[in-house]
Design an enzyme around this catalytic site. Sequence first.
Site, PDB file in Angstrom:
ATOM      1  N   ASP A  92       0.801  -1.220   0.000  1.00 49.80           N
ATOM      2  CA  ASP A  92       0.000   0.000   0.000  1.00 49.80           C
ATOM      3  C   ASP A  92       0.835   1.272   0.000  1.00 49.80           C
ATOM      4  OD1 ASP A  92      -2.496  -1.168  -0.296  1.00 49.80           O
ATOM      5  OD2 ASP A  92      -2.560  -1.706   1.825  1.00 49.80           O
ATOM      6  N   ASP A 154      -6.781  -4.978  -4.519  1.00 45.18           N
ATOM      7  CA  ASP A 154      -6.557  -3.583  -4.132  1.00 45.18           C
ATOM      8  C   ASP A 154      -5.283  -3.026  -4.760  1.00 45.18           C
ATOM      9  OD1 ASP A 154      -7.703  -5.443  -2.352  1.00 45.18           O
ATOM     10  OD2 ASP A 154      -7.754  -4.002  -0.715  1.00 45.18           O
TER      11      ASP A 154
HETATM   12  N1  GLY Z   1      -7.243  -1.957   0.821  1.00 47.80           N
HETATM   13  C1  GLY Z   1      -8.004  -2.457   1.890  1.00 47.80           C
HETATM   14  C2  GLY Z   1      -9.458  -2.209   1.746  1.00 47.80           C
HETATM   15  O1  GLY Z   1      -9.963  -1.860   0.699  1.00 47.80           O
HETATM   16  O2  GLY Z   1     -10.129  -2.365   2.743  1.00 47.80           O
END
Ligand code: GLY
Length: 374
Positions: A92, A154
């Site tokens: 992330d 994600d």
């Molecule tokens: N990237 C984690 C979520 O969308 O909760």
Amino acid sequence: MTEQPLWVNEAWQKVNEKVERTSKRIGANFPHASENGQYVLAEPYWWTAGFWPGLLWQLYRESKNEELKMIAVECEEKLDAVQHDYYRLDHDMGFMWTLTSVAHYKLLGDENSKRRALLAANLLMGRFNVNGNYIRAWNPWTVGEDNSGVAIIDCMMNLPLLYWASEETGDPRFKGVAKRHAEMVLNHFVRSDGAVHHIVRFDPDSGERIEALGGQGYSPDSAWSRGNAWAIYGLTLSYHYTGETKYLECAKRVAHFFVSHLPEDYVPHWDFLLPADVDSPRDSSAGAIAACGLLLLADKVNVTEAPIYQRAGERILESLYKNYGDWEGTEEGLVLEGTSHFPEQKFMKNPLIYGDYYFVEGLARLKGYKELFW
Ligand code: GLY
């Protein structure tokens, strides 16, 4: 600026007023989810750390409000400590440094921001598994856990940091890795009907696919709406940066699945494929993310197709504004009824900072601000 419906200006004004107020309490911190009307602050290494400064940059771009800018810059500086904490860094980094350093660099040309973002891109690229062509999502959550084979949908939104790094440096390595991950997503995550898995696990040595996992969705073969939203926007961005139509076609397929599963008010339930006896709160954040993807998609397709995506994106944002806001009360969040993690029963029916961020990004786009931070 392009002409926009009245509600867009009205919403923009209310957002500005509310954020000017809440920024005085929140300051240079990292709000995650709002509980009982107030944002709970998270640690800076949490994946959501970029959204509050990113939201402030979205507003600053027009208002030139120096106080908001100073908070965004201070948040970015606080992330420096995280960038040097190897064990805390996961994939992330894309979310975190795109909405802080890349945004700052794109708006004001700050060289330190560029350096930070390039360092983050290098660290993100270092998570690429060449055997399976995926970017490893996480580090072990518990001692001894082996999740070295895990990729999640994600990550499509982390790829723009890599595309940007190649454009900035002229070095194709970053883009090469992003493309290989995106191609893997086409092959292993997106199903023929346009629904998307949240997690796929590979053998990290052989690169062979082992299984899909439910993750934040109901089950491996259900359709977690936020995961589908990440896919719409992320695939469209991969098309934006590569010009390869396979990403555009796939984004359209996911978009059709998403839009055709929306309830009447255009704001998705947390999973689109739930058994009748499972609770189905909305996830407004999935709506906001998808709306941004749909609006970008509308700009990428031909004039006959464009209104389909444009209208869907607008309808979602309009519903979020009219049906999911608390514009006169004391609630700090902008968009009510997000679902962070249903299977773990965490933050359900709460405003979420990423829902707020994408809502504001979508409004900015409708106002005509089309330069992407991503
Ligand atoms: N990237 C984690 C979520 O969308 O909760």
